[in-house]
Motif scaffolding. Structure first.
Motif, PDB file in Angstrom:
ATOM      1  N   GLN A 158       0.832  -1.201   0.000  1.00  0.00           N
ATOM      2  CA  GLN A 158       0.000   0.000   0.000  1.00  0.00           C
ATOM      3  C   GLN A 158       0.864   1.247   0.000  1.00  0.00           C
ATOM      4  O   GLN A 158       0.537   2.227  -0.686  1.00  0.00           O
ATOM      5  CB  GLN A 158      -0.913  -0.025   1.244  1.00  0.00           C
ATOM      6  CG  GLN A 158      -1.942   1.084   1.279  1.00  0.00           C
ATOM      7  CD  GLN A 158      -2.962   0.960   0.157  1.00  0.00           C
ATOM      8  OE1 GLN A 158      -3.435  -0.134  -0.129  1.00  0.00           O
ATOM      9  NE2 GLN A 158      -3.258   2.074  -0.510  1.00  0.00           N
ATOM     10  N   ALA A 159       1.976   1.250   0.721  1.00  0.00           N
ATOM     11  CA  ALA A 159       2.874   2.416   0.762  1.00  0.00           C
ATOM     12  C   ALA A 159       3.493   2.663  -0.606  1.00  0.00           C
ATOM     13  O   ALA A 159       3.624   3.801  -1.043  1.00  0.00           O
ATOM     14  CB  ALA A 159       3.953   2.184   1.818  1.00  0.00           C
ATOM     15  N   ARG A 160       3.877   1.598  -1.301  1.00  0.00           N
ATOM     16  CA  ARG A 160       4.464   1.776  -2.649  1.00  0.00           C
ATOM     17  C   ARG A 160       3.439   2.387  -3.586  1.00  0.00           C
ATOM     18  O   ARG A 160       3.736   3.243  -4.408  1.00  0.00           O
ATOM     19  CB  ARG A 160       4.934   0.426  -3.190  1.00  0.00           C
ATOM     20  CG  ARG A 160       6.315   0.021  -2.691  1.00  0.00           C
ATOM     21  CD  ARG A 160       6.907  -1.128  -3.514  1.00  0.00           C
ATOM     22  NE  ARG A 160       6.085  -2.325  -3.575  1.00  0.00           N
ATOM     23  CZ  ARG A 160       6.090  -3.311  -2.689  1.00  0.00           C
ATOM     24  NH1 ARG A 160       6.926  -3.262  -1.670  1.00  0.00           N
ATOM     25  NH2 ARG A 160       5.303  -4.331  -2.826  1.00  0.00           N
ATOM     26  N   LYS A 161       2.211   1.930  -3.492  1.00  0.00           N
ATOM     27  CA  LYS A 161       1.166   2.430  -4.371  1.00  0.00           C
ATOM     28  C   LYS A 161       0.895   3.916  -4.115  1.00  0.00           C
ATOM     29  O   LYS A 161       0.667   4.690  -5.032  1.00  0.00           O
ATOM     30  CB  LYS A 161      -0.101   1.618  -4.140  1.00  0.00           C
ATOM     31  CG  LYS A 161      -1.220   1.884  -5.094  1.00  0.00           C
ATOM     32  CD  LYS A 161      -2.375   0.946  -4.797  1.00  0.00           C
ATOM     33  CE  LYS A 161      -3.549   1.288  -5.686  1.00  0.00           C
ATOM     34  NZ  LYS A 161      -4.712   0.488  -5.392  1.00  0.00           N
ATOM     35  N   ASP A 162       0.926   4.294  -2.823  1.00  0.00           N
ATOM     36  CA  ASP A 162       0.669   5.680  -2.485  1.00  0.00           C
ATOM     37  C   ASP A 162       1.817   6.586  -2.948  1.00  0.00           C
ATOM     38  O   ASP A 162       1.591   7.770  -3.242  1.00  0.00           O
ATOM     39  CB  ASP A 162       0.506   5.822  -0.976  1.00  0.00           C
ATOM     40  CG  ASP A 162      -0.789   5.183  -0.469  1.00  0.00           C
ATOM     41  OD1 ASP A 162      -1.679   4.927  -1.319  1.00  0.00           O
ATOM     42  OD2 ASP A 162      -0.929   4.911   0.748  1.00  0.00           O
ATOM     43  N   ASN A 163       3.022   6.092  -3.019  1.00  0.00           N
ATOM     44  CA  ASN A 163       4.196   6.893  -3.409  1.00  0.00           C
ATOM     45  C   ASN A 163       4.312   7.062  -4.900  1.00  0.00           C
ATOM     46  O   ASN A 163       5.087   7.889  -5.371  1.00  0.00           O
ATOM     47  CB  ASN A 163       5.471   6.269  -2.843  1.00  0.00           C
ATOM     48  CG  ASN A 163       5.585   6.498  -1.358  1.00  0.00           C
ATOM     49  OD1 ASN A 163       4.969   7.403  -0.807  1.00  0.00           O
ATOM     50  ND2 ASN A 163       6.371   5.658  -0.700  1.00  0.00           N
ATOM     51  N   ARG A 164       3.657   6.327  -5.662  1.00  0.00           N
ATOM     52  CA  ARG A 164       3.735   6.461  -7.129  1.00  0.00           C
ATOM     53  C   ARG A 164       3.101   7.772  -7.553  1.00  0.00           C
ATOM     54  O   ARG A 164       2.128   8.229  -6.972  1.00  0.00           O
ATOM     55  CB  ARG A 164       2.952   5.339  -7.796  1.00  0.00           C
ATOM     56  CG  ARG A 164       3.800   4.143  -8.087  1.00  0.00           C
ATOM     57  CD  ARG A 164       3.066   3.200  -8.994  1.00  0.00           C
ATOM     58  NE  ARG A 164       2.866   1.944  -8.275  1.00  0.00           N
ATOM     59  CZ  ARG A 164       1.961   1.044  -8.496  1.00  0.00           C
ATOM     60  NH1 ARG A 164       1.064   1.218  -9.420  1.00  0.00           N
ATOM     61  NH2 ARG A 164       1.895  -0.044  -7.806  1.00  0.00           N
ATOM     62  N   THR A 165       3.603   8.286  -8.567  1.00  0.00           N
ATOM     63  CA  THR A 165       3.034   9.548  -9.119  1.00  0.00           C
ATOM     64  C   THR A 165       2.215   9.196 -10.328  1.00  0.00           C
ATOM     65  O   THR A 165       2.615   8.416 -11.191  1.00  0.00           O
ATOM     66  CB  THR A 165       4.147  10.523  -9.528  1.00  0.00           C
ATOM     67  OG1 THR A 165       4.959   9.898 -10.450  1.00  0.00           O
ATOM     68  CG2 THR A 165       4.828  11.073  -8.358  1.00  0.00           C
TER      69      THR A 165
END
Length: 178
Positions: free
Chosen positions: A170-177
């Motif tokens: 979930q953190a990786r997904k939120d960090n994507r632009t």
């Protein structure tokens, strides 16, 4: 159909003096005054008298049909109405049997009541129930019940692995632009 009871006067009219005195003892006030053994003895005497009348009545019937010859001499005082005499003795026996059974029931009730009173007295004498002290006992106590479920052992280092992996994804997904 139950035959009607006979009046005392009609009983006396059918019986001789001795027989009437014997039957009179089976009537209400006199029967209550007699002791138990006297009642039993009177019952036996009445049965014997009834058997005698029954035998005589049967003999007369056989004579009237012509199947038997007369035996002995004549019976001047007893030849009339043998069937009614027999019925009078039967009714007297029935009264005595009722009185004897009434006394048996009364005796049984008194015995039961005295036994109940004795039991109550013993219970009251014993007092309240005494319970044993709660001290150490020889019993082992409760025993564990084994579970029927399958036992799986998970390594402690792997316990939070799935939740941690979901959190990281979930953190990786939120960090994507984008």
């Amino acid at each position: 159909m139950t035959p009607m009871s006979q009046a005392t006067r009609s009983e006396r009219a059918v019986l001789s003096k001795d027989e009437a005195d014997l039957v009179a003892q089976s009537h209400f006030p006199k029967a209550y005054e007699l002791g138990f053994q006297e009642l039993v003895d009177l019952n036996k005497r009445l049965r014997d008298a009834q058997d005698k009348k029954r035998t005589f009545h049967r003999q007369l019937r056989r004579q009237s049909k012509g199947t038997a010859e007369g035996r002995g001499g004549s019976f001047p005082g007893e030849a009339s109405r043998p069937s009614q005499r027999k019925q009078v003795f039967g009714a007297a026996i029935k009264r005595l049997n009722g009185e004897i059974s009434r006394r048996h029931r009364l005796k049984a009730r008194e015995d039961l009541q005295s036994a109940a009173r004795k039991a109550l007295r013993l219970k009251r004498q014993a007092g309240e129930a005494r319970r044993p002290e709660a001290g150490p006992t020889a019993d082992d106590g409760m025993r564990p019940v084994t579970s029927e479920r399958r036992k799986t052992r998970v390594h402690p280092g792997v316990v939070g692995r799935v939740s941690q992996r979901t959190k990281a994804a979930q953190a990786r997904k939120d960090n994507r632009t984008g």
